[in-house]
Motif scaffolding. Structure first.
Motif, PDB file in Angstrom:
ATOM      1  N   ASP A 215       0.874  -1.186   0.000  1.00  0.00           N
ATOM      2  CA  ASP A 215       0.000   0.000   0.000  1.00  0.00           C
ATOM      3  C   ASP A 215       0.904   1.226   0.000  1.00  0.00           C
ATOM      4  N   ASP A 216       1.088   1.810  -1.168  1.00  0.00           N
ATOM      5  CA  ASP A 216       2.046   2.897  -1.354  1.00  0.00           C
ATOM      6  C   ASP A 216       1.333   3.995  -2.136  1.00  0.00           C
ATOM      7  N   TRP A 217       0.637   4.869  -1.412  1.00  0.00           N
ATOM      8  CA  TRP A 217      -0.303   5.783  -2.039  1.00  0.00           C
ATOM      9  C   TRP A 217       0.164   7.227  -1.972  1.00  0.00           C
ATOM     10  N   TRP A 218      -0.018   7.940  -3.095  1.00  0.00           N
ATOM     11  CA  TRP A 218       0.127   9.397  -3.114  1.00  0.00           C
ATOM     12  C   TRP A 218      -1.248  10.062  -3.173  1.00  0.00           C
ATOM     13  N   GLN A 219      -2.311   9.287  -3.187  1.00  0.00           N
ATOM     14  CA  GLN A 219      -3.646   9.845  -3.379  1.00  0.00           C
ATOM     15  C   GLN A 219      -3.963  10.875  -2.297  1.00  0.00           C
ATOM     16  N   PRO A 220      -4.332  12.095  -2.683  1.00  0.00           N
ATOM     17  CA  PRO A 220      -4.620  13.124  -1.675  1.00  0.00           C
ATOM     18  C   PRO A 220      -5.665  12.662  -0.671  1.00  0.00           C
ATOM     19  N   GLY A 221      -5.381  12.926   0.580  1.00  0.00           N
ATOM     20  CA  GLY A 221      -6.315  12.581   1.639  1.00  0.00           C
ATOM     21  C   GLY A 221      -6.198  11.163   2.145  1.00  0.00           C
ATOM     22  N   GLN A 222      -5.462  10.311   1.400  1.00  0.00           N
ATOM     23  CA  GLN A 222      -5.302   8.922   1.816  1.00  0.00           C
ATOM     24  C   GLN A 222      -3.879   8.433   1.594  1.00  0.00           C
ATOM     25  N   ASN A 223      -2.919   9.334   1.532  1.00  0.00           N
ATOM     26  CA  ASN A 223      -1.555   8.922   1.211  1.00  0.00           C
ATOM     27  C   ASN A 223      -0.908   8.162   2.367  1.00  0.00           C
ATOM     28  N   THR A 224      -0.012   7.256   2.001  1.00  0.00           N
ATOM     29  CA  THR A 224       0.838   6.606   2.996  1.00  0.00           C
ATOM     30  C   THR A 224       2.253   7.161   2.924  1.00  0.00           C
ATOM     31  N   ILE A 225       2.565   7.886   1.856  1.00  0.00           N
ATOM     32  CA  ILE A 225       3.864   8.522   1.685  1.00  0.00           C
ATOM     33  C   ILE A 225       3.648   9.925   1.130  1.00  0.00           C
ATOM     34  N   PHE A 226       4.614  10.794   1.342  1.00  0.00           N
ATOM     35  CA  PHE A 226       4.564  12.126   0.738  1.00  0.00           C
ATOM     36  C   PHE A 226       5.973  12.704   0.764  1.00  0.00           C
ATOM     37  N   GLY A 227       6.502  12.965  -0.429  1.00  0.00           N
ATOM     38  CA  GLY A 227       7.877  13.421  -0.542  1.00  0.00           C
ATOM     39  C   GLY A 227       8.094  14.810   0.039  1.00  0.00           C
ATOM     40  N   ALA A 228       9.359  15.109   0.341  1.00  0.00           N
ATOM     41  CA  ALA A 228       9.789  16.441   0.806  1.00  0.00           C
ATOM     42  C   ALA A 228       9.052  16.868   2.071  1.00  0.00           C
ATOM     43  N   THR A 229       8.789  15.906   2.954  1.00  0.00           N
ATOM     44  CA  THR A 229       8.186  16.219   4.248  1.00  0.00           C
ATOM     45  C   THR A 229       9.085  15.694   5.361  1.00  0.00           C
ATOM     46  N   ALA A 230       8.976  16.321   6.520  1.00  0.00           N
ATOM     47  CA  ALA A 230       9.677  15.857   7.714  1.00  0.00           C
ATOM     48  C   ALA A 230       8.682  15.117   8.602  1.00  0.00           C
ATOM     49  N   PHE A 231       9.104  14.000   9.166  1.00  0.00           N
ATOM     50  CA  PHE A 231       8.224  13.254  10.062  1.00  0.00           C
ATOM     51  C   PHE A 231       7.786  14.147  11.219  1.00  0.00           C
ATOM     52  N   ILE A 232       8.759  14.747  11.911  1.00  0.00           N
ATOM     53  CA  ILE A 232       8.439  15.676  12.996  1.00  0.00           C
ATOM     54  C   ILE A 232       8.093  17.023  12.382  1.00  0.00           C
ATOM     55  N   GLY A 233       6.884  17.462  12.614  1.00  0.00           N
ATOM     56  CA  GLY A 233       6.436  18.737  12.073  1.00  0.00           C
ATOM     57  C   GLY A 233       5.365  18.562  11.019  1.00  0.00           C
ATOM     58  N   ASP A 234       5.635  17.743   9.995  1.00  0.00           N
ATOM     59  CA  ASP A 234       4.668  17.550   8.917  1.00  0.00           C
ATOM     60  C   ASP A 234       3.732  16.368   9.169  1.00  0.00           C
ATOM     61  N   TRP A 235       4.192  15.362   9.911  1.00  0.00           N
ATOM     62  CA  TRP A 235       3.360  14.185  10.190  1.00  0.00           C
ATOM     63  C   TRP A 235       2.863  14.179  11.629  1.00  0.00           C
ATOM     64  N   VAL A 236       3.749  14.398  12.570  1.00  0.00           N
ATOM     65  CA  VAL A 236       3.341  14.543  13.972  1.00  0.00           C
ATOM     66  C   VAL A 236       4.034  15.766  14.550  1.00  0.00           C
ATOM     67  N   ALA A 237       3.394  16.392  15.511  1.00  0.00           N
ATOM     68  CA  ALA A 237       3.975  17.569  16.170  1.00  0.00           C
ATOM     69  C   ALA A 237       3.435  17.641  17.589  1.00  0.00           C
ATOM     70  N   ARG A 238       4.227  18.233  18.467  1.00  0.00           N
ATOM     71  CA  ARG A 238       3.783  18.380  19.857  1.00  0.00           C
ATOM     72  C   ARG A 238       2.797  19.532  19.967  1.00  0.00           C
ATOM     73  N   ASP A 239       1.755  19.343  20.800  1.00  0.00           N
ATOM     74  CA  ASP A 239       0.822  20.435  21.059  1.00  0.00           C
ATOM     75  C   ASP A 239       1.332  21.277  22.221  1.00  0.00           C
ATOM     76  N   ALA A 240       0.522  22.218  22.663  1.00  0.00           N
ATOM     77  CA  ALA A 240       0.952  23.144  23.715  1.00  0.00           C
ATOM     78  C   ALA A 240       1.296  22.430  25.013  1.00  0.00           C
ATOM     79  N   ASN A 241       0.720  21.252  25.208  1.00  0.00           N
ATOM     80  CA  ASN A 241       0.993  20.486  26.423  1.00  0.00           C
ATOM     81  C   ASN A 241       2.121  19.464  26.238  1.00  0.00           C
ATOM     82  N   GLY A 242       2.724  19.445  25.048  1.00  0.00           N
ATOM     83  CA  GLY A 242       3.838  18.539  24.794  1.00  0.00           C
ATOM     84  C   GLY A 242       3.442  17.171  24.285  1.00  0.00           C
TER      85      GLY A 242
END
Length: 366
Positions: free
Chosen positions: A33-60
């Protein structure tokens, strides 16, 4: 990665894992399952895991971001197979954007991701292993950050409750691919920002060994995995000890994984490419390598080796090639074709490479 790279790499992975398990690809098969389909992608180039995929909220607390939410939608809408492996390719932009990244921070983010993904799959850790590609050489990334990501992967692998595996190591890549808009950005070919189709095939074949071993219980009678009792060569020689033979020479011992020795070294491997000892006075680089026995190498260095130093093979960027030269074939390989590696936190001189080192942070080599 381009469509060409992705198709070559994924085809190599699927064909090899099915061959190793004895699957016919029809009645028994492995799906990707290797999808670029918008809204259902499993991969996306030129992104950082921290920041673009997961990020800390105000409570950490880690929270899913846009791409992670798309991934979760995808996996929640696709019924899982008997087992689902999450193959992990992230590393480039985390190494670029987070030069002060720590093992603890990256590990924490991956654990948060795993809880989300496994929850969406409706699977536990035992049936949904994380299979990492150890951070590949990326030319603009911070070297310590790349090494930190590798160390975090190894720490997660060491935790049986998390269920992870460093499924492929690939410092012996060419990195030759250019997108059309990049053709004017550099006047050389090797060591660019993207793996080639052949690089992808090599990585796919190495991943296939790890995945086939992970899924050994499904191997068909007479298949390579079944004939090997479920334990095939899936990891290259691991350096487990380095002791001083004299002031500028180390004897390095490895543990093989179902291999019986080393393959012949090419010129670059013989010249000591990739070996360094980091210490308080800065790194000392190797000048030559000899194979002494099935599990022992002699590494000669350009100067005295600090006795309190740490030995590395391919620290940081670590591509096993000089500037604008190919990397494929330049590693030290076992006779199963898998590359040698040192733990990302380094091997102490004169002492075994303790598993506990995987929990440490990474120090700059210089």
């Amino acid at each position: 990665m381009s469509d060409d790279q992705g198709s070559v790499g994924s085809r190599a992975l699927l064909d090899e894992v099915q061959r190793l398990l004895g699957f016919d690809g029809v009645n028994d098969r492995v799906l990707l399952d290797d999808w670029w389909q918008p809204g259902q992608n499993t991969i996306f180039g030129a992104t950082a895991f921290i920041g673009d995929w997961v990020a800390r909220d105000a409570n950490g607390a880690w929270q899913p971001q846009q791409y992670e939410q798309a991934l979760l939608r995808n996996v929640s809408q696709n019924r899982p197979a008997a087992e689902t492996a999450i193959v992990w390719l992230h590393n480039e932009y985390d190494g670029v954007y987070y030069p002060n990244l720590t093992v603890a921070e990256w590990e924490s983010a991956v654990r948060a991701d795993a809880a989300l993904v496994r929850g969406a799959l409706g699977m536990d850790a035992a049936s949904s292993p994380y299979v990492f590609v150890s951070a590949i050489p990326f030319p603009t990334a911070n070297e310590t950050a790349l090494q930190t990501i590798r160390a975090a992967m190894e720490k997660l692998e060491a935790d049986p409750g998390f269920n992870a595996d460093v499924g492929a190591r690939a410092l012996d890549v060419d990195m030759t691919f250019k997108f059309p808009f990049e053709t004017t950005l550099t006047d050389y070919t090797y060591g660019l920002s993207h793996i080639s189709a052949q690089d992808a095939a090599v990585i796919g074949q190495r991943l296939a060994r790890s995945l086939a071993e992970e899924w050994a219980e499904f191997a068909k009678p007479g298949s390579p995995v079944a004939l090997a009792g479920g334990d095939i060569a899936s990891d290259g020689p691991k350096v487990v000890a380095a002791t001083a033979a004299d002031a500028d020479t180390l004897l390095v011992r490895v543990a093989h994984d179902q291999a019986s020795g080393f393959a012949p070294l090419d010129a670059e491997a013989t010249a000591g490419l990739g070996w360094a000892v980091g210490g308080a006075s800065g790194p000392v680089y190797a000048s030559g390598v000899q194979v002494l026995s099935a599990d022992t190498l002699q590494i000669d260095f350009q100067g005295a080796v600090p006795t309190d130093g740490l030995l590395y093979y391919g620290y940081g960027y670590g591509r096993l090639a000089t500037t604008n030269q190919p990397g494929q074939g330049n590693a030290i390989y076992d006779n199963a074709g898998l590359p040698l590696w040192t733990p990302a936190t380094g091997v102490p001189i004169g002492a075994p490479a303790a598993a506990a080192l995987a929990s440490a942070e990474v120090s700059p080599i210089a």
